[in-house]
Design an enzyme around this catalytic site. Structure first.
Site, PDB file in Angstrom:
ATOM      1  N   TRP A   1      39.641  41.382  41.986  1.00  0.00           N
ATOM      2  CA  TRP A   1      38.420  40.951  41.278  1.00  0.00           C
ATOM      3  C   TRP A   1      38.468  39.480  40.903  1.00  0.00           C
ATOM      4  O   TRP A   1      37.480  38.935  40.425  1.00  0.00           O
ATOM      5  CB  TRP A   1      38.201  41.797  40.017  1.00  0.00           C
TER       6      TRP A   1
ATOM      7  N   GLU B   1      46.362  36.426  54.586  1.00  0.00           N
ATOM      8  CA  GLU B   1      45.054  35.918  54.172  1.00  0.00           C
ATOM      9  C   GLU B   1      44.924  34.466  54.628  1.00  0.00           C
ATOM     10  O   GLU B   1      45.361  33.546  53.916  1.00  0.00           O
ATOM     11  CB  GLU B   1      44.921  35.982  52.656  1.00  0.00           C
TER      12      GLU B   1
ATOM     13  N   GLY C   1      36.694  33.756  50.953  1.00  0.00           N
ATOM     14  CA  GLY C   1      35.480  33.383  50.230  1.00  0.00           C
ATOM     15  C   GLY C   1      34.539  32.500  51.023  1.00  0.00           C
ATOM     16  O   GLY C   1      33.582  31.965  50.488  1.00  0.00           O
TER      17      GLY C   1
ATOM     18  N   GLY D   1      38.147  40.433  48.282  1.00  0.00           N
ATOM     19  CA  GLY D   1      37.724  39.669  47.108  1.00  0.00           C
ATOM     20  C   GLY D   1      36.272  39.961  46.781  1.00  0.00           C
ATOM     21  O   GLY D   1      35.942  40.958  46.129  1.00  0.00           O
ATOM     22  N   GLY D   2      35.385  39.114  47.260  1.00  0.00           N
ATOM     23  CA  GLY D   2      33.955  39.176  46.917  1.00  0.00           C
ATOM     24  C   GLY D   2      33.339  40.560  47.062  1.00  0.00           C
ATOM     25  O   GLY D   2      32.614  41.020  46.170  1.00  0.00           O
TER      26      GLY D   2
HETATM   27  P1  PGA Z   1      37.307  37.280  49.911  1.00  0.00           P
HETATM   28  O1  PGA Z   1      38.710  37.094  49.127  1.00  0.00           O
HETATM   29  O2  PGA Z   1      37.265  38.710  50.375  1.00  0.00           O
HETATM   30  O3  PGA Z   1      36.255  36.959  48.898  1.00  0.00           O
HETATM   31  O4  PGA Z   1      37.331  36.321  51.063  1.00  0.00           O
HETATM   32  C1  PGA Z   1      39.878  37.686  49.589  1.00  0.00           C
HETATM   33  C2  PGA Z   1      41.033  37.324  48.683  1.00  0.00           C
HETATM   34  O5  PGA Z   1      41.116  36.165  48.240  1.00  0.00           O
HETATM   35  O6  PGA Z   1      41.897  38.177  48.370  1.00  0.00           O
END
Ligand code: PGA
Length: 254
Positions: free
Chosen positions: A10, A170, A176, A237-238
């Site tokens: 989150w 990642e 993001g 993330g998002g």
């Molecule tokens: P994202 O972030 O799905 O918003 O790209 C992933 C993360 O930073 O764990």
């Protein structure tokens, strides 16, 4: 069989009330809609871990986690949070070395190795993040960067310790940004990472280690990513900030 894990990071979003509502929705939707075998991990800000852990306590396939921790056990470290505190709040997983920690807070591999030790020392599972920047990928040094991150963060562990670790690949350029690595790009790196683990710890451990992909994972790209043989889940993330989009990603994992 290695574990499949879908984790929702989150980041610094949601107040306590909003976080509790999101956790309740996810638990109920997972109960009603998901018959697959993946573990689900909710990773809220520190202040919400205790409340979220209570909300998920009835669901056998949902766990909670933290986004960071101190490498120290206790003492005069104002503002820091120890692994034992996180454990007592109900966390099972702790993200170590997220690219935002590396980039904005200067966390380096040698420091992250100590954090990994602290997490394992409390009997919790680290989710150890690695990933290259766009510049590193474009100049074709990404495999070297990833190898250094993995070696310096994890190679000091023994076999029983590495077996508790989850790796998250990642690529920084995909976090993001809405730009996901293609399934082929992600699979190539995941196979490379598994091979590194195999060379150091043996093929049995490598075959059983969970390697998540993270970076703009959404419901509409998750299924294809999860079809790759070395992609064992996602760090989201998002799309983890809304129950519907997060549960749709979970449902993409058989
Ligand atoms: P994202 O972030 O799905 O918003 O790209 C992933 C993360 O930073 O764990």
């Amino acid at each position: 069989m290695r574990k499949k894990i879908i984790a929702g990071n989150w980041k610094m979003n949601k107040n306590l009330e909003e976080g509790m509502a999101l956790a309740s929705e996810v638990v109920n939707m997972v109960k009603d809609e998901y018959q697959g075998s993946a573990e689900v991990v909710l990773i809220p800000p520190f202040t919400h871990i205790s409340a979220v852990s209570k909300i998920i306590s009835d669901a056998s396939n949902v766990f909670s986690g933290a986004q960071n921790c101190s490498n120290h056990a206790s003492g005069a470290y104002t503002g820091e949070i120890s692994t034992e505190m996180l454990k007592s709040a109900g966390a099972s997983y702790i993200i170590i070395g997220h690219s935002e920690r590396r980039q904005y807070f200067g966390e380096h591999n040698d420091w992250l190795a100590k954090k990994v030790d602290a997490v394992l020392g409390s009997g919790l599972n680290p989710i150890y993040c690695c990933g290259e920047t766009l510049e590193e990928r474009e100049s074709n040094v990404h495999f070297g960067v990833l190898e250094t991150q993995i070696k310096e963060g994890l190679f000091h562990l023994n076999e029983s310790q590495i077996a508790q670790v989850v790796i998250a690949y990642e690529p920084v350029w995909a976090i993001g940004t809405g730009k996901t690595a293609s399934t082929a790009q992600a699979q190539e790196v995941h196979a490379f990472l598994r091979n590194l683990i195999s060379n150091q710890f043996g093929s049995n451990i490598a075959n059983n280690i969970t390697i998540q992909y993270g970076g703009s994972v959404k419901a509409d790209n998750a299924k294809e990513l999860f079809s790759a043989p070395d992609i064992d889940g996602a760090l989201v993330g998002g799309a983890a900030l809304q129950s519907r989009s997060f549960v749709d990603i979970i449902k993409a994992m058989a």
